[in-house]
Write an enzyme that holds these catalytic residues in place. Structure first.
Site, PDB file in Angstrom:
ATOM      1  CB  SER A 151      -0.890   0.010   1.243  1.00 25.90           C
ATOM      2  OG  SER A 151      -1.649   1.196   1.289  1.00 25.90           O
ATOM      3  CE1 TYR A 164      -4.399  -2.057   4.669  1.00 22.49           C
ATOM      4  CE2 TYR A 164      -3.643   0.147   4.089  1.00 22.49           C
ATOM      5  CZ  TYR A 164      -4.072  -1.107   3.707  1.00 22.49           C
ATOM      6  OH  TYR A 164      -4.167  -1.435   2.381  1.00 22.49           O
TER       7      TYR A 164
END
Ligand code: NJP
Length: 252
Positions: A151, A164
């Site tokens: 990500s 995350y």
């Protein structure tokens, strides 16, 4: 010299056996459709069997080839089963796309510890279980390619996304270590998507989701990430595409 390396193995997508986790929606689904269209044999994994069954049928209707297995990446045996399915059906596994992921983002002060644990279990341990299942097979075959979806959250760390981003950067680090240990016959790629229009925000806490929904207005279609994954896979065996970032031009 480069000519020898570039011609040392099979290139392209046609005929490659590609297993994809998190294939039931979003980026995984788009990747399955694109690779199948380009002649890959697809092995679909996720927890929702009805979606996998429908996707496999859609691929077959388009003239492609796909099988599926209910796969929860938090269960090591499920990943072993997915890899086994590839070998049983097609005799080998060329690529494992470790794409399953959850983004249960929230302020650290909220102490949503169960969400933290789920992100670690799915995003990090799920990829590790994939490696545990596929690495011995790749070693035995003498070829193989890991593609992991990480990500941009790990490249530009912003509030609410710490855990995350930490799980995604753990996979980034793991993938580089894997690449170093892989030797000259295996390939390792990480793809970092920015905002992509998928079901990703569906399970977020409502106030956080409202903020992410704003970002989603500039989001890319999942096919943009699928094309990046296809690019990495289609290179000749001696060419290892390490790190791809795909984000909207409008993303800060
Ligand atoms: O999201 P979504 P994306 N075991 O929700 C599966 C990363 N990413 O396509 O099990 C197995 O449509 C779930 O399947 P199911 C993100 O971190 C995205 O955007 O049936 N599978 C579904 O197929 C993730 O790594 C954005 O519920 C599990 C899939 O994961 C990857 O892109 C930005 C599972 C999620 O599909 C794909 O996510 C970014 C489990 N335990 C990174 N839990 C973005 N969309 O903006 C979930 O930087 N899945």
């Amino acid at each position: 010299m480069s000519e020898i390396v570039e011609n040392s193995g099979k290139s392209g997508i046609e005929g490659k056996v590609v297993a994809i986790t998190g294939a039931s929606s979003g980026i995984g689904e788009a990747t399955a459709l694109l690779l199948a269209e380009r002649g890959a044999k697809i092995v679909l994994g996720a927890r929702r069997p009805e979606r996998l069954e429908a996707l496999a049928a859609r691929i077959a209707k388009n003239g492609g080839t796909a099988v599926w297995a209910r796969t929860d990446v938090t269960r090591r045996a499920d990943l072993a089963g997915l890899v086994q399915l590839a070998r049983e059906q097609y005799g080998r596994l060329d690529v494992l796309v470790g794409n399953a992921g959850v983004g249960l983002i929230s302020p650290l002060d909220d102490l949503r510890v169960e969400d933290w644990e789920e992100m670690i279990d799915v995003n990090l341990k799920g990829v590790l279980y994939g490696i545990a299942a596929a690495l011995p097979v790749f070693r035995e075959q003498g070829f193989g390619h890991f593609v992991n979806t990480v990500s941009t959250a790990g490249l530009r760390v912003v509030p609410l996304q710490s855990v995350y981003a930490a799980t995604k950067n753990a996979v980034r680090t793991l993938s580089e270590g894997l690449r170093q240990e892989a030797g000259d016959s295996l390939r390792v790629t990480v793809v970092s998507p920015g905002a992509v229009r998928t079901d990703f925000a569906e399970r977020m806490e409502p106030t956080v989701k409202a903020r992410i929904d704003e970002l989603m207005e500039i989001a890319l279609p999942p096919e943009a990430v699928a094309r990046a994954i296809a690019f990495a896979i289609e290179q000749p065996d001696g060419v290892d595409v390490g790190d791809i970032v795909v984000r909207p031009t409008a993303q800060g």
